[in-house]
Design a protein around this motif. Sequence first.
Motif, short mmCIF file in Angstrom:
data_model
loop_
_atom_site.label_atom_id
_atom_site.label_comp_id
_atom_site.label_asym_id
_atom_site.label_seq_id
_atom_site.Cartn_x
_atom_site.Cartn_y
_atom_site.Cartn_z
N LYS A 238 5.04 8.57 24.28
CA LYS A 238 6.16 8.57 25.46
C LYS A 238 6.00 10.09 25.87
N GLU A 239 6.92 10.35 26.92
CA GLU A 239 7.12 12.06 27.02
C GLU A 239 7.86 12.91 26.02
N SER A 240 8.76 12.19 25.29
CA SER A 240 9.49 12.75 24.18
C SER A 240 8.70 12.81 22.99
N SER A 241 9.05 13.70 22.12
CA SER A 241 8.04 13.76 20.97
C SER A 241 8.75 14.14 19.66
N SER A 242 9.94 13.68 19.30
CA SER A 242 10.66 13.83 18.05
C SER A 242 10.76 12.83 17.37
N PHE A 243 11.26 12.87 15.94
CA PHE A 243 11.52 11.61 15.44
C PHE A 243 12.39 10.91 15.79
N LEU A 244 13.42 11.32 16.45
CA LEU A 244 14.50 10.50 17.08
C LEU A 244 13.98 9.51 18.19
N ALA A 245 12.91 10.02 18.82
CA ALA A 245 12.22 8.95 19.72
C ALA A 245 11.30 8.23 19.13
N SER A 246 11.01 8.05 17.84
CA SER A 246 10.21 7.13 17.11
C SER A 246 10.52 5.84 17.42
N ALA B 286 -0.32 8.65 -3.78
CA ALA B 286 -0.46 8.16 -2.31
C ALA B 286 -1.92 7.44 -2.25
N GLU B 287 -2.06 6.26 -1.90
CA GLU B 287 -3.51 5.83 -1.70
C GLU B 287 -4.19 6.43 -0.18
N ILE B 288 -3.34 6.48 0.79
CA ILE B 288 -3.69 6.83 2.14
C ILE B 288 -2.65 8.09 2.52
N VAL B 289 -3.34 9.09 2.85
CA VAL B 289 -2.72 10.12 3.68
C VAL B 289 -2.90 10.15 5.27
N VAL B 290 -1.90 10.12 6.09
CA VAL B 290 -2.34 9.97 7.40
C VAL B 290 -1.61 11.65 8.06
N LEU B 291 -2.38 12.37 8.57
CA LEU B 291 -2.25 13.51 9.18
C LEU B 291 -1.49 13.66 10.66
N ALA B 292 -0.34 13.71 10.82
CA ALA B 292 0.53 13.37 12.05
C ALA B 292 0.82 14.78 12.58
N VAL B 293 0.24 15.88 12.34
CA VAL B 293 0.55 17.14 12.86
C VAL B 293 -0.35 17.53 14.19
N PRO B 294 0.17 18.44 15.03
CA PRO B 294 -0.63 18.96 15.93
C PRO B 294 -1.90 19.42 15.59
N MET C 275 0.80 -1.28 0.15
CA MET C 275 -0.01 -0.01 -0.26
C MET C 275 0.89 1.28 0.04
N ASN C 276 0.39 2.38 -0.72
CA ASN C 276 1.33 3.58 -0.81
C ASN C 276 0.60 4.52 0.15
N VAL C 277 1.53 4.97 1.12
CA VAL C 277 1.00 5.77 2.30
C VAL C 277 1.72 6.84 2.43
N THR C 278 1.17 8.15 2.60
CA THR C 278 1.91 9.22 3.10
C THR C 278 1.63 9.70 4.55
N VAL C 279 2.72 10.13 5.18
CA VAL C 279 2.75 10.39 6.66
C VAL C 279 3.00 11.96 6.55
N ILE C 280 2.17 12.75 6.96
CA ILE C 280 2.59 14.18 7.01
C ILE C 280 2.74 14.58 8.44
N GLY C 281 3.96 14.86 8.81
CA GLY C 281 4.28 15.22 10.41
C GLY C 281 5.15 13.81 10.82
N LEU C 282 6.37 14.19 11.23
CA LEU C 282 7.10 12.92 11.83
C LEU C 282 7.77 13.05 13.02
N GLY C 283 6.86 13.51 13.69
CA GLY C 283 7.16 13.37 15.18
C GLY C 283 7.24 12.10 15.85
N LEU C 284 6.89 11.90 17.16
CA LEU C 284 7.03 10.52 17.65
C LEU C 284 5.90 9.60 16.98
N ILE C 285 4.64 9.96 16.89
CA ILE C 285 3.75 9.15 16.25
C ILE C 285 3.95 9.01 14.94
N GLY C 286 4.09 10.29 14.15
CA GLY C 286 4.19 10.01 12.61
C GLY C 286 5.61 9.11 12.12
#
Length: 317
Positions: free
Chosen positions: A117-125, A63-71, A1-12
């Motif tokens: 988690k308490e941390s919220s950056s891509f490095l914590a993903s 993209a088939e699915i776009v996931v919004l992972a921004v605040p 599946m082709n998925v786009t994730v917009i916002g690459l913090g902890l969850i994204g």
Amino acid sequence: MNVTVIGLGLIGGSLLRALATRGHQVTGYDVSEATRQAAASAAGVENPGWRVADDIPAAIVDAEIVVLAVPLPALPEVMPALAGFTGLITDVTSVKGPVRDLLKGRRYVGGHPMAGKESSSFLASDPHLFDGCAWVLCLEPGETDLDDWLRLAALYTSLGARVVPATADEHDEAVARISHVPHLLAAALSNLLEDNPLAGALAAGSFRDGTRVAATRAELIAAMCGGNAAAVRRVLAAVLEDLDAYGRELTAPDPVQALTPLLRRPGELRRAWPAAPGVPEEVDPGNLLAWGRSGGWIVGVEPRLVGLRPVSGRNDS
């Protein structure tokens, strides 16, 4: 599946990694150049990797699915870049009502993984962040396309999540109780450390467990509570009534005897949580909301819709 994730913090970022690990074509984008660089560097060393785009239009191509992972406050800024996208949109925002209203008329299924988690950056993903987590997928009667809902349910259960069907309003009321108000309580408890180093030296397990989420970025706590203000006010008022009742009993001639009856029921509720899951059952797609309201969740979609729901008693596994 082709998925786009917009916002690459902890969850994204965690979703980007989890999807790529399972062989999906994944593209990521973040407004922060430093975050994009970190994600691109990680893609180069992880196998399988992912693509990082420099803007949203480039990220959503094919993209088939776009996931919004921004605040939540950033969502209105993202929407114009999705004006021409006709595929399925979902999100991971911790408040669902405002997002539902913002995306009315679009092909949209609201989502919220109860993981973090308490941390919220891509490095914590972490690609394993969603293992066993409850992932709410909103099902709005007369609005949500069931096939779209089932498609996302199949995707997220494949990541190890437990998919919970609910309406946006039901979700927002529930998370006010078990997430948003607890964040405010943790913040209030953390204030007790102010100017009292002795208290800090003595603090142990109960203080640590009760204040853990206060370490979350203030902007994220404010966004979730402010975005769900009406439900948070209702739940907070109920909690304050309980605290006031405890305070009144502390003025009784025998505060121990006075407090004990008030503390029995909370203890029973906590000892009974989490409830043990029952046996797998086939779920009628037309009965999904009732399933969620009973505390049930979906664990598989194909070849049949299968779910579990809690039984009385504590899960000690």
